[in-house]
Design a protein around this motif. Structure first.
Motif, PDB file in Angstrom:
ATOM      1  N   UNK A   1      -5.858  63.042  59.512  1.00 40.99           N
ATOM      2  CA  UNK A   1      -5.974  63.150  60.963  1.00 40.99           C
ATOM      3  C   UNK A   1      -5.405  64.456  61.507  1.00 40.99           C
ATOM      4  N   UNK A   2      -4.845  65.296  60.648  1.00 40.04           N
ATOM      5  CA  UNK A   2      -4.381  66.616  61.099  1.00 40.04           C
ATOM      6  C   UNK A   2      -5.602  67.493  61.361  1.00 40.04           C
ATOM      7  N   UNK A   3      -5.778  67.893  62.609  1.00 36.46           N
ATOM      8  CA  UNK A   3      -6.962  68.674  62.987  1.00 36.46           C
ATOM      9  C   UNK A   3      -6.640  70.088  63.460  1.00 36.46           C
ATOM     10  N   UNK A   4      -5.383  70.329  63.832  1.00 33.20           N
ATOM     11  CA  UNK A   4      -5.014  71.617  64.402  1.00 33.20           C
ATOM     12  C   UNK A   4      -3.662  72.058  63.845  1.00 33.20           C
ATOM     13  N   UNK A   5      -3.477  73.365  63.735  1.00 37.78           N
ATOM     14  CA  UNK A   5      -2.199  73.931  63.322  1.00 37.78           C
ATOM     15  C   UNK A   5      -1.963  75.209  64.123  1.00 37.78           C
ATOM     16  N   UNK A   6      -0.943  75.184  64.977  1.00 36.46           N
ATOM     17  CA  UNK A   6      -0.596  76.348  65.787  1.00 36.46           C
ATOM     18  C   UNK A   6       0.520  77.104  65.072  1.00 36.46           C
ATOM     19  N   UNK A   7       0.268  78.367  64.779  1.00 34.85           N
ATOM     20  CA  UNK A   7       1.217  79.185  64.024  1.00 34.85           C
ATOM     21  C   UNK A   7       2.028  80.037  64.992  1.00 34.85           C
ATOM     22  N   UNK A   8       3.340  79.918  64.909  1.00 37.31           N
ATOM     23  CA  UNK A   8       4.197  80.632  65.867  1.00 37.31           C
ATOM     24  C   UNK A   8       4.326  82.110  65.539  1.00 37.31           C
ATOM     25  N   UNK A   9       4.150  82.475  64.276  1.00 36.38           N
ATOM     26  CA  UNK A   9       4.148  83.884  63.890  1.00 36.38           C
ATOM     27  C   UNK A   9       3.701  83.996  62.436  1.00 36.38           C
ATOM     28  N   UNK A  10       3.689  85.216  61.915  1.00 34.20           N
ATOM     29  CA  UNK A  10       2.990  85.484  60.655  1.00 34.20           C
ATOM     30  C   UNK A  10       3.859  85.428  59.399  1.00 34.20           C
ATOM     31  N   UNK A  11       5.048  84.859  59.459  1.00 35.01           N
ATOM     32  CA  UNK A  11       5.925  84.897  58.287  1.00 35.01           C
ATOM     33  C   UNK A  11       5.627  83.781  57.290  1.00 35.01           C
ATOM     34  N   UNK A  12       5.762  84.135  56.029  1.00 28.62           N
ATOM     35  CA  UNK A  12       5.352  83.274  54.915  1.00 28.62           C
ATOM     36  C   UNK A  12       5.991  81.892  54.955  1.00 28.62           C
TER      37      UNK A  12
ATOM     38  N   UNK B   1       4.725  86.880  68.019  1.00 32.55           N
ATOM     39  CA  UNK B   1       5.449  85.604  68.083  1.00 32.55           C
ATOM     40  C   UNK B   1       5.088  84.846  69.354  1.00 32.55           C
ATOM     41  N   UNK B   2       4.901  83.544  69.211  1.00 30.11           N
ATOM     42  CA  UNK B   2       4.687  82.686  70.378  1.00 30.11           C
ATOM     43  C   UNK B   2       5.664  81.524  70.343  1.00 30.11           C
ATOM     44  N   UNK B   3       5.913  80.966  71.517  1.00 32.84           N
ATOM     45  CA  UNK B   3       6.644  79.714  71.658  1.00 32.84           C
ATOM     46  C   UNK B   3       5.709  78.735  72.342  1.00 32.84           C
ATOM     47  N   UNK B   4       5.888  77.455  72.076  1.00 33.68           N
ATOM     48  CA  UNK B   4       4.926  76.454  72.545  1.00 33.68           C
ATOM     49  C   UNK B   4       5.667  75.395  73.351  1.00 33.68           C
ATOM     50  N   UNK B   5       5.190  75.149  74.552  1.00 33.30           N
ATOM     51  CA  UNK B   5       5.807  74.161  75.434  1.00 33.30           C
ATOM     52  C   UNK B   5       4.878  72.969  75.593  1.00 33.30           C
ATOM     53  N   UNK B   6       5.444  71.766  75.383  1.00 32.63           N
ATOM     54  CA  UNK B   6       4.702  70.513  75.520  1.00 32.63           C
ATOM     55  C   UNK B   6       5.569  69.555  76.330  1.00 32.63           C
ATOM     56  N   UNK B   7       4.963  68.738  77.164  1.00 36.17           N
ATOM     57  CA  UNK B   7       5.734  67.749  77.918  1.00 36.17           C
ATOM     58  C   UNK B   7       5.471  66.351  77.372  1.00 36.17           C
ATOM     59  N   UNK B   8       6.550  65.579  77.256  1.00 32.29           N
ATOM     60  CA  UNK B   8       6.456  64.180  76.817  1.00 32.29           C
ATOM     61  C   UNK B   8       7.501  63.374  77.571  1.00 32.29           C
ATOM     62  N   UNK B   9       7.071  62.264  78.139  1.00 29.46           N
ATOM     63  CA  UNK B   9       7.962  61.375  78.888  1.00 29.46           C
ATOM     64  C   UNK B   9       8.754  62.131  79.951  1.00 29.46           C
ATOM     65  N   UNK B  10       8.089  63.093  80.585  1.00 30.45           N
ATOM     66  CA  UNK B  10       8.724  63.833  81.662  1.00 30.45           C
ATOM     67  C   UNK B  10       9.697  64.903  81.221  1.00 30.45           C
ATOM     68  N   UNK B  11       9.789  65.144  79.920  1.00 30.34           N
ATOM     69  CA  UNK B  11      10.704  66.164  79.405  1.00 30.34           C
ATOM     70  C   UNK B  11       9.917  67.328  78.808  1.00 30.34           C
ATOM     71  N   UNK B  12      10.466  68.528  78.986  1.00 32.29           N
ATOM     72  CA  UNK B  12       9.863  69.737  78.427  1.00 32.29           C
ATOM     73  C   UNK B  12      10.398  69.959  77.018  1.00 32.29           C
ATOM     74  N   UNK B  13       9.474  70.018  76.065  1.00 37.27           N
ATOM     75  CA  UNK B  13       9.834  70.237  74.662  1.00 37.27           C
ATOM     76  C   UNK B  13       9.332  71.624  74.272  1.00 37.27           C
ATOM     77  N   UNK B  14      10.252  72.470  73.822  1.00 36.95           N
ATOM     78  CA  UNK B  14       9.906  73.846  73.454  1.00 36.95           C
ATOM     79  C   UNK B  14       9.991  74.016  71.943  1.00 36.95           C
ATOM     80  N   UNK B  15       8.888  74.438  71.345  1.00 39.54           N
ATOM     81  CA  UNK B  15       8.888  74.821  69.936  1.00 39.54           C
ATOM     82  C   UNK B  15       9.129  76.326  69.908  1.00 39.54           C
TER      83      UNK B  15
END
Length: 219
Positions: A53-64, A144-158
């Motif tokens: 069921x893994x359909x997507x992979x967001x890469x935060x940067x290019x390191x091995x 480099x990127x950072x990814x923000x997602x909200x769950x249960x009203x809270x901001x989760x930062x990767x």
């Protein structure tokens, strides 16, 4: 694997932390980075989730340590879609950039993959019930990127590798890094999922972590 908040999981550590969001939809599971070993990702099956069921992979940067398992992942799941910023796309998509990928630090060879989408600017990916706000935060690497997602009203930062390190072979830039950290501080995040030093919450601990490393890494 452990749940951080509803539908968001820490898959495990394999040179870096790999995170996962269950979109609760036909968009399936979304990985944030892939680490270096596919076996760690496959163990989600023991927690009642399907590897298929893994359909997507967001890469935060290019390191091995964040992308090393991608080639194996793409062979196991031919339909998986990979995303990254265009400024880190060349070392991800082309072989022979061991300095940029830091593969030489680990004594391994990186096997390249093709990206489904290359971000040019801050981008929102709408996948199922979640919006993945992909924020360009250069410094550690140009893309480099950072990814923000909200769950249960809270901001989760990767925010993978907010601590660094910084190196000329990575094309690191401490001036860019300072601006990126200011951008992340403005988000007032509740939970930080970092690449190597764990999960920080509540908001005051997130702010302290970012401010500490911002202060340590002055130009």
């Amino acid at each position: 694997m452990k749940q951080i908040i509803k539908n968001i999981y820490h898959v495990g550590d394999n040179e870096c932390s790999v995170y996962m969001v269950d979109t609760q939809s036909d968009q399936g599971l979304v990985l944030i980075d892939a680490g270096m070993n596919l076996n760690m990702i496959k163990q989600i099956a023991s927690h009642g989730m399907r590897f298929e069921d893994i359909q997507h992979c967001i890469l935060t940067h290019c390191h091995i340590d964040h992308i090393g398992a991608c080639a194996e992942l793409s062979r196991a799941l031919p339909g998986i879609k990979f995303y990254a910023h265009e400024l880190d796309a060349v070392p991800i998509e082309e072989p022979g950039h061991d300095g940029r990928t830091a593969a030489s630090w680990y004594g391994v060879k990186y096997k390249s993959i093709k990206l489904y989408e290359k971000f040019k600017t801050d981008t929102i990916l709408s996948l199922g019930n979640y919006k993945f706000q992909c924020i360009h935060t250069p410094g550690h690497t140009p893309g480099s990127i950072s990814i923000l997602v909200e769950s249960e009203g809270k901001k989760v930062l990767f925010g993978q590798d907010l601590h660094g390190p910084f190196n000329d072979s990575f094309l690191s830039n401490l001036h860019d890094y300072q601006s990126s950290m200011e951008k992340l501080l403005d988000l007032d995040t509740d939970i930080l999922c970092e690449g190597h030093f764990g999960i920080f919450q509540p908001a005051n601990k997130v702010r302290h972590y970012i401010e500490k490393h911002k202060s340590l890494n002055q130009p």
